[in-house]
Design an enzyme around this catalytic site. Structure first.
Site, PDB file in Angstrom:
ATOM      1  N   CYS A   1     -15.457   2.871  32.239  1.00 51.38           N
ATOM      2  CA  CYS A   1     -16.157   1.661  31.827  1.00 51.38           C
ATOM      3  C   CYS A   1     -15.138   0.735  31.185  1.00 51.38           C
ATOM      4  O   CYS A   1     -14.290   1.175  30.404  1.00 51.38           O
ATOM      5  CB  CYS A   1     -17.259   2.002  30.828  1.00 51.38           C
TER       6      CYS A   1
ATOM      7  N   ASP B   1     -22.386 -10.216  32.906  1.00 46.29           N
ATOM      8  CA  ASP B   1     -21.791  -8.945  32.484  1.00 46.29           C
ATOM      9  C   ASP B   1     -20.341  -8.906  32.949  1.00 46.29           C
ATOM     10  O   ASP B   1     -19.953  -9.620  33.873  1.00 46.29           O
ATOM     11  CB  ASP B   1     -22.569  -7.762  33.079  1.00 46.29           C
ATOM     12  N   ASN B   2     -19.541  -8.072  32.250  1.00 49.05           N
ATOM     13  CA  ASN B   2     -18.154  -7.820  32.640  1.00 49.05           C
ATOM     14  C   ASN B   2     -17.323  -9.093  32.761  1.00 49.05           C
ATOM     15  O   ASN B   2     -16.797  -9.431  33.822  1.00 49.05           O
ATOM     16  CB  ASN B   2     -18.120  -7.027  33.957  1.00 49.05           C
TER      17      ASN B   2
END
Length: 581
Positions: free
Chosen positions: A230, A381-382
């Site tokens: 992650c 996200d990310n």
């Protein structure tokens, strides 16, 4: 579903062996005429069988196949070729897969739940083991989970990492039950027999709907190890500087398993995707899980507005999907077994060298499209936003839609797993010995970790660590796995040492940065890893070195970064003022 193969094809190897022996004897006896005659007969026979098979369809698909795959007539011939193995870089190279020795959870008083001490010898796989009683009353109460996994977001959803000590025991290959888990919501309860993978989109000429049997038995398979991490690994260190919008990942949001699956490029080619013009084209991946809308509104795409519930999805360039060097895979096994529900059963996307957030679990749809995905999570996200961007600024000024800040490839990173946090090393009885400092390191994009260095004088001098490299590179020279490293240090040299640091280098000839740079999502935290060394006393009264990590995962207490006196003074957005303890 079955494939009928004419028995005459099976006689070819026997005929070839007999012919080969006859030719060799004839050559040894000088009878070149006889040898040439036999070779000619063999060549003619082989050509005849090949032509016959193509013209009259020697390999036939049984009638039951129609329930397994739906394709256009033009695609039928290419789909139903025999399953073959493209590449195996798994068990034959790396040894026996580690066992899934599930351990039930116990509280601080070592108390478990009645029935958790099931006879593990009778369990054929992870799903035969009991569920964790902490999941009772949640949508995931049907899923067995290892009690050693550190829960980071409470009971539900399940986001967890193993203790660093457990990673250090097995090192290169991670047992499936101790591999990192990132779930945004409830785990879909899917069936191998009924789940379908739909391949479509405006740039697909032969849309397909594949059953799991059709996917795994009629397409070439491949098998090799991949590290999945992650990009929030080490986020708690960021949260100790200033709170991000993410939860507290520790130092073990990473794992390495041998995946088996089908290369995505094989699927796309058989779906009729044009491989000659890939510029500006993308492949979108959609899972089956229903999640909340992170944006809170319909989003900027009028043709695809977001509702209250959305699927988790993302996209990557078509060029990457088709590049044989990148080996993007639709995986159905890990470490020789079907995927665990938490890890994507029945199929998941594996993009070697990318962050885990791009590797969609419970994969349901693959779409080839002329633009990036319009999925909510692809934008919200990310992202590695500049350190001065706050949550309010990001939402107001459209930072979530600036794709130059998207995180795809893993960052170069290294950590120490030995000594463990809180470990005591008695000084007197070990002063003449050496001690092994060890840990893992990885890069992204297939780049090879070229060296790891250790310093005990806060960076004044660096020492080369020994790298244990168990991975064989792919045919294009790319590396997808972490390495484990070790450094033997005389215990006497730790006298006067206040910290142990490690850093890695890769083929870009760039090391990890020394200082942390804070970012809103707390992702890609890859600054030099520091372990403090204290003098303390053991329970026996011995003077010992005590080692301290920066943080502990989740809500666990401890770590030097939790103390104001030891916190960093800056992290990319100016001097930091902390509230005194």
């Amino acid at each position: 579903m079955g494939v009928e193969i004419d028995s005459s094809v099976l006689l070819l190897p026997f005929f070839f062996s007999v012919a080969y022996l006859h030719v060799r004897e004839s050559v040894e006896d000088g009878d070149w005429k006889s040898a040439g005659f036999v070779v000619g007969i063999f060549v003619v026979t082989k050509l005849f069988t090949d032509v016959f098979a193509v013209r009259f369809g020697k390999a036939k698909v049984s009638a039951s196949s129609s329930a397994d795959v739906t394709v256009t007539k033009a695609a039928t011939r290419s789909i139903f070729t025999k399953s073959e193995t493209r590449s195996v870089r798994g068990k034959n190279i790396y040894g026996t897969f580690p066992k899934n020795t599930m351990t039930p959870w116990k509280n601080m008083r070592n108390e478990g739940r009645e029935g958790d001490s099931v006879d593990k010898s009778k369990a054929k796989n992870l799903m035969d083991l009991p569920c964790d009683f902490r999941d009772v009353g949640t949508p995931d109460e049907w899923i067995p989970r290892d009690g050693r996994m550190v829960r980071l977001t409470g009971r539900h959803p399940f986001n967890s990492e193993p203790p660093c000590d457990e990673l250090n025991k097995t090192r290169f290959l991670t047992p499936a039950n101790l591999h990192i888990i990132r779930n945004h919501g409830s785990v879909p309860k899917l069936s191998w027999e009924t789940h379908k993978l739909c391949v479509g989109g405006p740039l697909v000429s032969n849309p397909m709907e594949l059953s799991m049997d059709a996917l795994t038995k009629t397409l070439p398979t491949t098998e090799f190890p991949v590290t999945i991490s992650c990009c929030g690994n080490r986020r708690k260190e960021m949260n100790m500087i200033k709170q991000t919008i993410g939860f507290n990942w520790g130092n073990a949001a990473c794992g390495n398993m041998v995946y088996k699956g089908v290369l995505l490029r094989d699927i796309l080619e058989r779906a009729g995707v044009d491989t000659s013009n890939v510029s500006g084209k993308f492949v979108e991946f959609i899972g089956t899980d229903d999640l909340g809308n992170k944006c809170g509104g319909p989003g900027p795409f009028e043709d695809e507005p977001w509702g209250e519930k959305v699927k988790y999805g993302t996209s990557i360039p078509l060029a990457k999907c088709l590049d044989p060097a990148d080996e993007v895979m639709v995986a159905f096994q890990a470490n020789g077994e079907r995927l665990h529900p938490d890890r994507g059963f029945p199929i998941r996307l594996v993009i070697p060298g990318y962050i885990g957030g791009r590797m969609i679990k419970w994969l349901a749809k693959i779409n080839v499209i002329p633009h990036e995905s319009h999925n909510c999570y692809h934008y919200w996200d990310n992202k590695y936003l500049p350190p001065q961007v706050t949550a309010k600024v990001a939402a107001q000024d459209g930072w979530w839609y600036k794709q130059e800040y998207i995180i795809n490839e893993l960052s170069l990173n290294s950590l120490i797993t030995q000594p463990s946090h809180g470990e005591l090393l008695p000084i007197a009885k070990n002063i003449a010995n050496t001690y092994e400092i060890a840990g893992y390191a990885h890069s992204g994009g297939g780049r090879k970790v070229t060296r790891v260095e250790v310093t005990t004088d806060c960076g004044a001098t660096w020492n080369l660590a020994k790298i244990t490299r168990q991975e064989a590179p792919n045919p294009y020279g790319k590396y997808w796995c972490w390495i484990w490293w070790s450094f033997e240090i005389p215990v006497a040299d730790l006298v006067g040492t206040s910290e142990i640091w490690c850093r890695a280098w890769d083929t870009s000839n760039s090391p990890q940065p020394e200082k942390a740079v804070w970012t809103l999502m707390g992702q890609s935290s890859n600054h030099v890893f520091r372990v403090k060394v204290h003098k303390d006393r053991s329970q026996k009264g011995e003077v010992a070195f005590r080692f301290e990590y920066p943080t502990q995962p989740g809500t666990q207490s401890g770590g030097w970064a939790t103390r104001v006196s030891d916190k960093v003074k800056s992290a990319g957005y100016g001097p930091i003022e902390y509230e005194m303890e």
